[in-house]
Design a protein around this motif. Structure first.
Motif, PDB file in Angstrom:
ATOM      1  N   LEU A   1       8.907  -8.398  -2.111  1.00  0.00           N
ATOM      2  CA  LEU A   1       7.495  -8.907  -2.237  1.00  0.00           C
ATOM      3  C   LEU A   1       6.896  -9.425  -3.678  1.00  0.00           C
ATOM      4  CD1 LEU A   1       5.730  -6.102  -0.052  1.00  0.00           C
ATOM      5  CD2 LEU A   1       6.287  -8.535   0.785  1.00  0.00           C
ATOM      6  N   TYR A   2       7.170  -8.721  -4.759  1.00  0.00           N
ATOM      7  CA  TYR A   2       6.828  -8.900  -6.082  1.00  0.00           C
ATOM      8  C   TYR A   2       7.497 -10.261  -6.406  1.00  0.00           C
ATOM      9  CZ  TYR A   2       5.054  -4.523  -6.897  1.00  0.00           C
ATOM     10  OH  TYR A   2       4.079  -3.128  -6.768  1.00  0.00           O
ATOM     11  N   ARG A   3       8.557 -10.510  -6.088  1.00  0.00           N
ATOM     12  CA  ARG A   3       9.289 -11.968  -6.378  1.00  0.00           C
ATOM     13  C   ARG A   3       8.538 -12.851  -5.754  1.00  0.00           C
ATOM     14  NH1 ARG A   3      15.302 -10.017  -5.778  1.00  0.00           N
ATOM     15  NH2 ARG A   3      15.931  -9.240  -7.789  1.00  0.00           N
ATOM     16  N   LEU A   4       8.186 -12.890  -4.534  1.00  0.00           N
ATOM     17  CA  LEU A   4       7.430 -13.962  -3.852  1.00  0.00           C
ATOM     18  C   LEU A   4       5.958 -13.971  -4.461  1.00  0.00           C
ATOM     19  CD1 LEU A   4       8.407 -13.266  -0.240  1.00  0.00           C
ATOM     20  CD2 LEU A   4       8.754 -15.307  -1.385  1.00  0.00           C
ATOM     21  N   ALA A   5       5.347 -12.834  -4.846  1.00  0.00           N
ATOM     22  CA  ALA A   5       4.147 -12.841  -5.278  1.00  0.00           C
ATOM     23  C   ALA A   5       3.878 -13.811  -6.832  1.00  0.00           C
ATOM     24  CB  ALA A   5       3.507 -11.678  -5.454  1.00  0.00           C
ATOM     25  N   GLU A   6       4.847 -13.677  -7.461  1.00  0.00           N
ATOM     26  CA  GLU A   6       4.986 -14.567  -8.831  1.00  0.00           C
ATOM     27  C   GLU A   6       3.951 -14.285  -9.558  1.00  0.00           C
ATOM     28  OE1 GLU A   6       5.533 -18.722  -7.699  1.00  0.00           O
ATOM     29  OE2 GLU A   6       7.807 -18.434  -7.702  1.00  0.00           O
ATOM     30  N   GLY A   7       3.559 -12.728  -9.433  1.00  0.00           N
ATOM     31  CA  GLY A   7       2.390 -12.517 -10.447  1.00  0.00           C
ATOM     32  C   GLY A   7       0.892 -12.508 -10.037  1.00  0.00           C
ATOM     33  N   LYS A   8       0.953 -12.742  -8.724  1.00  0.00           N
ATOM     34  CA  LYS A   8      -0.178 -12.565  -7.721  1.00  0.00           C
ATOM     35  C   LYS A   8      -0.102 -11.032  -7.178  1.00  0.00           C
ATOM     36  CE  LYS A   8      -0.126 -17.248  -5.637  1.00  0.00           C
ATOM     37  NZ  LYS A   8       0.986 -17.512  -6.058  1.00  0.00           N
ATOM     38  N   ASN A   9      -1.456 -10.753  -6.990  1.00  0.00           N
ATOM     39  CA  ASN A   9      -1.701  -9.318  -6.830  1.00  0.00           C
ATOM     40  C   ASN A   9      -1.086  -8.726  -5.681  1.00  0.00           C
ATOM     41  OD1 ASN A   9      -3.193  -8.698  -9.068  1.00  0.00           O
ATOM     42  ND2 ASN A   9      -5.372  -9.374  -8.296  1.00  0.00           N
TER      43      ASN A   9
ATOM     44  N   VAL B   1       5.731   6.038  -5.054  1.00  0.00           N
ATOM     45  CA  VAL B   1       4.843   5.415  -6.000  1.00  0.00           C
ATOM     46  C   VAL B   1       6.373   5.250  -7.258  1.00  0.00           C
ATOM     47  CG1 VAL B   1       2.736   6.085  -5.894  1.00  0.00           C
ATOM     48  CG2 VAL B   1       4.381   7.656  -7.490  1.00  0.00           C
ATOM     49  N   THR B   2       7.372   5.947  -7.099  1.00  0.00           N
ATOM     50  CA  THR B   2       8.429   5.761  -8.023  1.00  0.00           C
ATOM     51  C   THR B   2       9.194   4.242  -7.505  1.00  0.00           C
ATOM     52  OG1 THR B   2       9.024   8.092  -8.140  1.00  0.00           O
ATOM     53  CG2 THR B   2      10.622   6.919  -8.464  1.00  0.00           C
ATOM     54  N   ALA B   3       9.091   4.223  -6.394  1.00  0.00           N
ATOM     55  CA  ALA B   3       9.785   2.969  -5.794  1.00  0.00           C
ATOM     56  C   ALA B   3       8.701   1.965  -6.174  1.00  0.00           C
ATOM     57  CB  ALA B   3       9.994   2.896  -4.252  1.00  0.00           C
ATOM     58  N   ILE B   4       7.397   1.890  -6.138  1.00  0.00           N
ATOM     59  CA  ILE B   4       6.779   0.974  -6.617  1.00  0.00           C
ATOM     60  C   ILE B   4       6.982   0.458  -8.050  1.00  0.00           C
ATOM     61  CG2 ILE B   4       4.389   0.228  -7.127  1.00  0.00           C
ATOM     62  CD1 ILE B   4       3.557   1.890  -4.408  1.00  0.00           C
ATOM     63  N   ALA B   5       6.853   1.502  -8.993  1.00  0.00           N
ATOM     64  CA  ALA B   5       7.127   1.483 -10.255  1.00  0.00           C
ATOM     65  C   ALA B   5       8.360   0.719 -10.703  1.00  0.00           C
ATOM     66  CB  ALA B   5       6.885   2.728 -11.094  1.00  0.00           C
ATOM     67  N   ASN B   6       9.438   1.127 -10.150  1.00  0.00           N
ATOM     68  CA  ASN B   6      10.831   0.625 -10.480  1.00  0.00           C
ATOM     69  C   ASN B   6      10.880  -0.674  -9.933  1.00  0.00           C
ATOM     70  OD1 ASN B   6      11.769   3.076 -11.716  1.00  0.00           O
ATOM     71  ND2 ASN B   6      12.482   3.926  -9.808  1.00  0.00           N
ATOM     72  N   ALA B   7      10.644  -1.120  -8.860  1.00  0.00           N
ATOM     73  CA  ALA B   7      10.433  -2.196  -8.392  1.00  0.00           C
ATOM     74  C   ALA B   7       9.810  -3.380  -9.357  1.00  0.00           C
ATOM     75  CB  ALA B   7       9.945  -2.578  -6.927  1.00  0.00           C
ATOM     76  N   ALA B   8       8.659  -2.851  -9.975  1.00  0.00           N
ATOM     77  CA  ALA B   8       7.719  -3.635 -10.635  1.00  0.00           C
ATOM     78  C   ALA B   8       8.588  -3.740 -12.056  1.00  0.00           C
ATOM     79  CB  ALA B   8       6.334  -2.962 -10.918  1.00  0.00           C
ATOM     80  N   LEU B   9       9.215  -2.782 -12.540  1.00  0.00           N
ATOM     81  CA  LEU B   9       9.900  -3.041 -13.833  1.00  0.00           C
ATOM     82  C   LEU B   9      11.082  -3.720 -13.806  1.00  0.00           C
ATOM     83  CD1 LEU B   9       9.814   0.999 -15.074  1.00  0.00           C
ATOM     84  CD2 LEU B   9       8.390  -1.103 -16.012  1.00  0.00           C
TER      85      LEU B   9
ATOM     86  N   LYS C   1       1.374  -6.204 -11.847  1.00  0.00           N
ATOM     87  CA  LYS C   1       0.575  -5.093 -12.196  1.00  0.00           C
ATOM     88  C   LYS C   1       0.492  -4.376 -10.621  1.00  0.00           C
ATOM     89  CE  LYS C   1      -4.058  -4.085 -13.789  1.00  0.00           C
ATOM     90  NZ  LYS C   1      -5.132  -4.582 -14.340  1.00  0.00           N
ATOM     91  N   PRO C   2       1.115  -3.412 -10.491  1.00  0.00           N
ATOM     92  CA  PRO C   2       1.023  -2.743  -9.261  1.00  0.00           C
ATOM     93  C   PRO C   2      -0.430  -2.087  -8.831  1.00  0.00           C
ATOM     94  CG  PRO C   2       2.998  -1.836 -10.476  1.00  0.00           C
ATOM     95  CD  PRO C   2       2.055  -2.654 -11.155  1.00  0.00           C
ATOM     96  N   HIS C   3      -0.805  -2.556  -7.713  1.00  0.00           N
ATOM     97  CA  HIS C   3      -2.086  -1.999  -6.978  1.00  0.00           C
ATOM     98  C   HIS C   3      -1.654  -1.007  -6.069  1.00  0.00           C
ATOM     99  CE1 HIS C   3      -3.498  -5.336  -9.137  1.00  0.00           C
ATOM    100  NE2 HIS C   3      -4.909  -4.974  -8.668  1.00  0.00           N
ATOM    101  N   ILE C   4      -1.890   0.411  -6.253  1.00  0.00           N
ATOM    102  CA  ILE C   4      -1.548   1.383  -5.329  1.00  0.00           C
ATOM    103  C   ILE C   4      -2.645   1.774  -4.779  1.00  0.00           C
ATOM    104  CG2 ILE C   4      -0.425   3.674  -5.113  1.00  0.00           C
ATOM    105  CD1 ILE C   4       1.067   2.832  -7.782  1.00  0.00           C
ATOM    106  N   MET C   5      -2.907   2.216  -3.416  1.00  0.00           N
ATOM    107  CA  MET C   5      -3.764   2.213  -2.469  1.00  0.00           C
ATOM    108  C   MET C   5      -3.783   3.415  -1.834  1.00  0.00           C
ATOM    109  SD  MET C   5      -6.153  -0.091  -0.212  1.00  0.00           S
ATOM    110  CE  MET C   5      -5.128  -0.799   1.003  1.00  0.00           C
ATOM    111  N   ILE C   6      -4.427   4.545  -1.900  1.00  0.00           N
ATOM    112  CA  ILE C   6      -4.488   5.767  -1.140  1.00  0.00           C
ATOM    113  C   ILE C   6      -5.468   5.612   0.084  1.00  0.00           C
ATOM    114  CG2 ILE C   6      -4.791   8.342  -1.332  1.00  0.00           C
ATOM    115  CD1 ILE C   6      -4.724   7.890  -4.697  1.00  0.00           C
ATOM    116  N   PRO C   7      -4.923   6.171   1.093  1.00  0.00           N
ATOM    117  CA  PRO C   7      -5.603   6.109   2.304  1.00  0.00           C
ATOM    118  C   PRO C   7      -6.395   7.268   2.896  1.00  0.00           C
ATOM    119  CG  PRO C   7      -3.190   6.298   3.023  1.00  0.00           C
ATOM    120  CD  PRO C   7      -3.606   6.311   1.519  1.00  0.00           C
ATOM    121  N   LEU C   8      -7.648   7.027   3.392  1.00  0.00           N
ATOM    122  CA  LEU C   8      -8.446   8.413   3.994  1.00  0.00           C
ATOM    123  C   LEU C   8      -9.170   9.126   3.244  1.00  0.00           C
ATOM    124  CD1 LEU C   8      -8.334   8.051   7.066  1.00  0.00           C
ATOM    125  CD2 LEU C   8      -7.301  10.313   7.299  1.00  0.00           C
TER     126      LEU C   8
END
Length: 883
Positions: free
Chosen positions: A602-610, A678-686, A696-703
């Motif tokens: 997903l991050y690759r496709l985003a090419e810097g988009k949120n 969040v570990t997977a998110i951080a490692n993917a972003a790096l 720039k990861p955006h992490i959303m906590i539900p409920l």
């Protein structure tokens, strides 16, 4: 209060009072175009009729008499007169066009005596009796409710007995005979006799048109197109112009541009020796309008010049009805023409490039919902190879669709309700077929032209449509012959509305190529909109599609959707049945590796988009097996006993999952799940950053429902992220926000904003928790609430602005009070609803996120909301650099 206006007294700005038809007749009169004299009974009179127990007021009765007398003076003809009879048409006309949904009566004023006078005056006995049989037929249907088929059957029997192929072959004697048979039908069907007094005819006709506002087909049409029930209809009474008075007469319908493709070229049809209903009903197949140039070049040129004047005056494509009586041209109606989505965009772009309207005006000319229809499917090329078409008709409305054949509106509706894809096949359609047309994938008729009822309605609904297919013979209500092949009810048929071709069986479809005009149009919309549009996307394929449609990034990735593939589901189930933290380590590690690959893609496709990723939301029991067969299979695969697995399922089962152990509550009980994510998110972003892509990861906590809850979960996520960065020695900017879906969160949004970097409204859950409704109720009792007026609309399809909207506005104000530049979005499916987007724009929402195929809809809706509000005070909005 004045309840009747002559055409010379009105103008096009009086639509609410005179209805669209009356206002435009008045406007054309003011322009000096040849319009038969007449007057309009206002929508106010309709409202009074309804409040007066569906009875005409005495004041209106007096005004009607006076207006009729004035019309006699204008025309030099007399009502109920055998020497020089005045005949009128009586037509409905709502403020918002509803083609064919209400009622029309032509030739009103004829009776057993005036028909003789008309025959003598015109020296055309056949014409006079043709008018009379038409009046008897229309009046009986509209006023007394005698089914059209009852009259049609009599005509069909007579034509078959005489071996006639066309109505035009009916002789004067035949028409006299039909008139007597039609009058007999009134009493035979236990109705009153046909009224011989023309004044009584007029009063009953006006009553019937007012009443037609509440007929079933009009209600269905209004519901389909979101037209308010309170508008009411006007009634237009107009001197008849007779297109059926000989070969030097005729009638037709024309568009100033092609309503199917949008081509800037006159498009229309006409019939010689006919009245308007013959064209729109599809009973006769008309000639193309350009053939009028051969038979009557002067009339044709006058017509071309006049309709061009109308388009220039209205600055939009016009749909014009006209009649020629003995070589004299009359205009009976003009209105902004219904058009396909493709034509709507083409015309809007062309009018801008011709300098007739601005970009902003063009954006307001297209209904956002039409945009999805522009992405019409086409039949797959491989499926069409070697596939011979059964037949070809007129391509009335583009697209490709397959389904089972049904021949009546009732059977089509029943089949749809039983879960079948439906293709409605008929000789021709009438307004009575509206419910069958609504549920059909495609509409096919054997008769009628490009301006027939079937064609116009199919285009208006965005349905695939083929009309005038002469190779179709309807054999009964259960079978049809197409070419040489017979099909029965329930057989499969494929319809190509772009080419007009029909194919046996089911063909697969692919999405159409993007229209360059649409691209230009959406670029204008992007420039004009205040609310950015993101996509809800859980897979690279979804995200790629959304990016092609102009999405600015991902506003919601639902991570739970990534766990349902077999290998992932197996690890998820291992995780859930584990009793200790140690037992959860191995499945968590395997899931983290899988999640990291997902996020990298997903991050690759985003090419810097949120890209905003929501952490696990649903209750854990949703991942576990529920029936005995699956329980045994899963227990064997996981090497545990069936009883142990069954007990774990029972422990996790939620009585009401909406209120249960889900969302951030899972993080409290099982913090290692969110830490894994969040570990997977951080490692993917790096990893992606090392490839040169800014993330720039955006992490959303539900409920989340309180500040302490938000702080507790966020602290643990931040600690885990810091641990990752310490290990990799690569710090990373990120944001942690929350999904606002709890009413309590709206009430204490100022507090939650102390810890949240952004808000994103989950409108589905917020609606459920505000109303106490479930989304599943949309298929149970909610339709009854809407039908009975207890709800204006399904709140899961269009925002409840008074309740849920008030909570949202409170949360926006509270959040921005704490953090002035707090980014705020909407990630529920209402983010793709145009009406809801207007509200979101008004309360200062920064962005919406919706499914990929709703992205273009939302982009246009955002632009329209901004244009509508351009001169109104704006709400404080965040700096648009974050989301």
């Amino acid at each position: 209060m004045k309840q009747i206006y002559f055409f010379a007294e009105g103008n096009r700005d009086m639509r609410a009072l005179l209805g669209g038809k009356g206002a435009n007749l008045a406007e054309m009169t003011g322009l000096g175009l040849p319009v038969p004299s007449g007057f309009t009974v206002t929508t106010d009179a309709c409202h009074q009729y309804q409040t007066n127990n569906n009875n005409m007021t005495s004041q209106l009765e007096e005004e009607l008499k006076d207006a009729l007398q004035h019309l006699e003076e204008q025309t030099g003809k007399l009502f109920d007169n055998t020497a020089n009879p005045l005949l009128v048409s009586v037509r409905s006309g709502a403020a918002i066009s509803m083609p064919g949904m209400m009622d029309t009566i032509l030739n009103l004023g004829l009776n057993d005596q005036t028909v003789l006078g008309l025959a003598k005056q015109t020296n055309n006995e056949r014409f006079a009796w043709d008018c009379y049989r038409r009046l008897l037929q229309m009046f009986g249907n509209v006023v007394f409710g005698i089914p059209e088929k009852t009259f049609d059957n009599e005509m069909t029997k007579l034509k078959q007995a005489k071996h006639y192929q066309s109505d035009l072959e009916l002789t004067t004697a035949d028409l006299k005979q039909l008139a007597q048979q039609f009058k007999a039908l009134y009493t035979a069907t236990e109705h009153k006799a046909f009224p011989q007094n023309p004044h009584e005819q007029l009063q009953l006709a006006v009553d019937a048109v007012f009443s037609s506002w509440q007929n079933n087909r009009a209600k269905v049409y209004r519901k389909l197109h979101g037209i308010p029930e309170t508008l009411g209809t006007a009634v237009n009474v107009q001197m008849m112009a007779f297109g059926n008075s000989g070969q030097d007469s005729g009638t037709g319908v024309a568009f100033t541009r092609n309503p199917v493709t949008g081509e800037a070229k006159l498009f229309g049809e006409f019939l010689k020796n006919a009245q308007g209903e013959d064209v729109v009903s599809g009973l006769r197949t008309p000639q193309p309008i350009h053939e009028l140039a051969d038979s009557d070049p002067e009339i044709y040129q006058q017509f071309v010049d006049s309709v061009q004047e109308l388009e220039n005056h209205y600055r939009d494509m016009q749909d014009v009805e006209f009649t020629i009586e003995h070589g004299k041209l009359y205009f009976l109606q003009t209105r902004n023409g219904k058009r396909t989505p493709k034509a709507a965009v083409q015309i809007a772009v062309d009018l801008v490039e011709e300098g007739k309207i601005s970009e902003a005006e063009a954006l307001m000319r297209v209904d956002p919902e039409q945009i999805t229809q522009l992405l019409h499917p086409e039949f797959a090329v491989d499926d069409l190879k070697g596939k011979a078409a059964l037949a070809k008709g007129l391509p009335a409305s583009p697209g490709a669709a397959s389904g089972q054949i049904y021949f009546t509106a009732a059977s089509a509706k029943a089949a749809h309700e039983a879960g079948h894809q439906v293709v409605l096949v008929r000789q021709d359609t009438s307004p009575e077929d509206i419910e069958g047309m609504v549920v059909s994938e495609a509409i096919v008729t054997s008769r009628g032209g490009m301006t027939s009822h079937a064609a116009v309605v199919a285009r208006g609904m965005g349905k695939c449509g083929v009309v005038g297919c002469a190779a179709i013979t309807i054999e009964s209500d259960k079978s049809v012959k197409i070419g040489e092949q017979t099909f029965h009810e329930g057989d499969n048929l494929s319809v190509d509305g772009t080419t007009g071709k029909l194919y046996a069986g089911i063909l697969s479809t692919t999405k159409a190529a993007q229209d360059p005009n649409l691209q230009k149009f959406l670029q204008w919309a992007q420039k004009n909109g205040n609310v950015d549009v993101f996509a809800n996307a859980d897979t690279p394929a979804d995200f790629e599609q959304a990016l092609r449609f102009g999405a600015k990034g991902i506003g919601l990735t639902r991570t739970e959707h990534m766990f349902f593939k077999s290998e992932r589901l197996f690890q998820m189930r291992r995780l859930i049945i584990a009793r200790t933290a140690d037992d959860r380590i191995d499945p968590l590690n395997k899931l983290r590796e899988m999640q990291q690959k997902d996020f990298v893609a997903l991050y690759r496709l985003a090419e810097g988009k949120n890209v905003t990723i929501r952490l696990l939301d649903p209750p854990l029991h949703e991942f576990l097996p529920h029936d005995e067969v699956e329980l045994k299979e899963v227990a064997t695969a996981m090497n545990v006993s069936v009883d142990k697995l069954r007990n774990r399922v029972a422990e996790l089962k939620e009585v009401n999952p909406m209120l249960g152990h889900r969302g951030c509550r899972l993080a409290v009980t099982y913090p290692d799940i969110y830490e894994m994510q969040v570990t997977a998110i951080a490692n993917a972003a790096l990893q992606v950053r090392s490839e040169g892509i800014n993330v720039k990861p955006h992490i959303m906590i539900p409920l989340i429902g309180s500040l302490v809850e938000m702080r507790w979960v966020k602290d643990r996520l931040v600690a885990k992220l810091n641990e990752v960065f310490a290990t990799t020695k690569q710090p990373l900017h990120y944001q942690i926000g929350t999904m606002i879906e709890m009413p309590r969160a709206c009430l204490v949004a100022d507090q939650i904003a102390q810890e949240a970097d952004f808000f994103s409204f989950g409108t589905n859950d917020l609606t459920q928790l505000t109303y106490g409704f479930s989304r599943d109720d949309s298929g149970s009792f909610l339709p009854d609430y809407i039908e009975k007026g207890l709800l204006p609309a399904d709140p899961f399809k269009s925002l409840d602005q008074e309740g849920v909207g008030a909570l949202m506005k409170m949360a926006v104000n509270g959040g921005r009070k704490e953090k002035r530049s707090l980014p705020i979005g909407v990630c529920g499916e209402l983010g793709g609803d145009p009406e809801s987007i207007k509200f979101f724009d008004a309360i200062g929402i920064d962005y919406v996120s919706c499914s990929p195929y709703r992205v273009p809809v939302a982009v246009l809706a955002s632009a329209q909301a901004a244009i509508n509000r351009r001169h109104q005070p704006s709400f404080a909005k965040s700096t648009p650099t974050t989301h």
